[in-house]
Design a protein around this motif. Structure first.
Motif, short mmCIF file in Angstrom:
data_model
loop_
_atom_site.label_atom_id
_atom_site.label_comp_id
_atom_site.label_asym_id
_atom_site.label_seq_id
_atom_site.Cartn_x
_atom_site.Cartn_y
_atom_site.Cartn_z
N GLN A 1 3.87 5.65 -5.64
CA GLN A 1 3.79 5.70 -7.10
C GLN A 1 2.71 6.65 -7.59
O GLN A 1 2.89 7.40 -8.54
N ASP A 2 1.55 6.64 -6.92
CA ASP A 2 0.48 7.56 -7.28
C ASP A 2 0.91 9.00 -7.06
O ASP A 2 0.66 9.89 -7.90
N GLY A 3 1.59 9.29 -6.00
CA GLY A 3 2.07 10.65 -5.74
C GLY A 3 3.11 11.08 -6.76
O GLY A 3 3.15 12.23 -7.20
N HIS A 4 3.98 10.17 -7.19
CA HIS A 4 4.98 10.50 -8.20
C HIS A 4 4.33 10.81 -9.54
O HIS A 4 4.74 11.74 -10.25
N ARG A 5 3.31 10.09 -9.90
CA ARG A 5 2.61 10.36 -11.15
C ARG A 5 1.91 11.72 -11.11
O ARG A 5 1.92 12.47 -12.07
N ASP A 6 1.29 12.00 -9.98
CA ASP A 6 0.60 13.30 -9.86
C ASP A 6 1.60 14.45 -9.93
O ASP A 6 1.31 15.52 -10.47
N LYS B 1 0.82 -1.21 0.00
CA LYS B 1 0.00 0.00 0.00
C LYS B 1 0.86 1.26 0.00
O LYS B 1 0.58 2.24 -0.71
N GLU B 2 1.91 1.24 0.80
CA GLU B 2 2.79 2.41 0.86
C GLU B 2 3.47 2.64 -0.48
O GLU B 2 3.60 3.80 -0.96
N LEU B 3 3.91 1.57 -1.16
CA LEU B 3 4.54 1.71 -2.46
C LEU B 3 3.55 2.22 -3.51
O LEU B 3 3.89 3.07 -4.35
N GLU B 4 2.31 1.72 -3.46
CA GLU B 4 1.30 2.21 -4.39
C GLU B 4 1.01 3.69 -4.18
O GLU B 4 0.86 4.46 -5.14
#
Length: 203
Positions: free
Chosen positions: A177-182, A171-174
Motif C-alpha cells: 500500500q505504501d508503494g502504491h501511494r508513492d 507487513k507485506e500488505l502495508e
C-alpha cells in the motif's frame, strides 16, 4: 460259464463270513462300547479335592491339638485303667501302628495336594505370562501411536506460527500500500495544481 463263476464267488466269499468280517471292524460313526474294569472307578477331581481338604486339616493347629489329646487319653487309659479294660499295654505297639498308618496315609495325601497346587500355580503363571505379553504389546502399540501423534503435531500449524504468518502478511500488505501511494502521488499533485480555467479550455 456263468453258473461256475457264481459258484466260485460263493465259495470264496460266503455271506456269513463277509457279514462277520464287517461286524468285527469298528465303525467310525459309532462310539466304542465301554470297557469292563475290575477296579472301581472314581472321580479324580473329587478325590483331589478331598485330599486337599485333608492336607489343609493336617497342616493346622487344630489337628495337632486333637492328636495330642488322643495320644494323652490313649496313654492314660492304658496305664491307669483296669487290666481287663486295657487294649494297648506298654510298650503301646497298637498306638505305634496307628501313628505309622496315619503317617503313611498323610504323606501321599500331602504330596497329591502339593501336586494339584503346583498345577494351579503353573496355570496361573502361564496366564500371567500371556497377560504380561499382551500388556507389553499394548504398551508398544501405544508408544508407536504417541510417536506418530507427535510427528503429526509437528506438522500441524500452531497458533504462534499462524500469528507470525499473519503478521508477515500484514507487513507485506502495508508495504504494498505504501508503494502504491508513492507511485500515484506525483500524478495526484499535478492534477491538483491544474487551474479550473484550463480544465474548462481543455473541455
Amino acid at each position: 460259464m456263468a453258473p461256475e463263476r457264481d459258484g466260485a464267488r460263493e465259495q470264496r466269499h460266503p455271506a456269513g463270513a463277509t457279514a462277520a468280517g464287517r461286524a468285527r471292524t469298528p465303525r467310525l460313526d459309532q462310539p466304542r462300547p465301554p470297557r469292563r474294569r475290575l477296579l472301581p472307578e472314581w472321580d479324580p477331581e473329587a478325590f483331589g479335592r478331598l485330599s486337599e481338604r485333608i492336607a489343609r486339616f493336617l497342616g493346622t493347629g487344630r489337628f495337632i491339638v486333637w492328636m495330642t489329646v488322643v495320644i494323652i487319653v490313649w496313654l492314660v487309659w492304658n496305664i491307669s485303667a483296669p487290666e481287663e479294660l486295657r487294649f494297648d499295654e506298654y510298650p503301646f505297639i497298637f498306638l505305634t501302628l496307628m501313628l505309622s498308618l496315619q503317617a503313611s496315609y498323610a504323606a501321599p495325601l500331602i504330596l497329591l495336594a502339593q501336586n494339584r497346587q503346583d498345577d494351579r500355580d503353573r496355570v496361573n503363571l502361564e496366564q500371567d505370562r500371556k497377560q504380561d505379553e499382551r500388556a507389553i504389546a499394548d504398551t508398544e502399540y501405544l508408544t508407536r501411536e504417541v510417536a506418530a501423534l507427535r510427528i503429526g503435531l509437528g506438522e500441524v500449524a500452531t497458533r504462534d506460527w499462524i500469528r507470525s504468518e499473519l503478521q508477515d502478511m500484514m507487513k507485506e500488505l502495508e508495504e504494498r500500500q505504501d508503494g502504491h501511494r508513492d507511485h500515484h502521488g506525483p500524478i495526484a499533485t499535478m492534477r491538483a495544481q491544474r487551474s479550473p480555467g484550463r480544465d474548462a479550455d481543455d473541455r
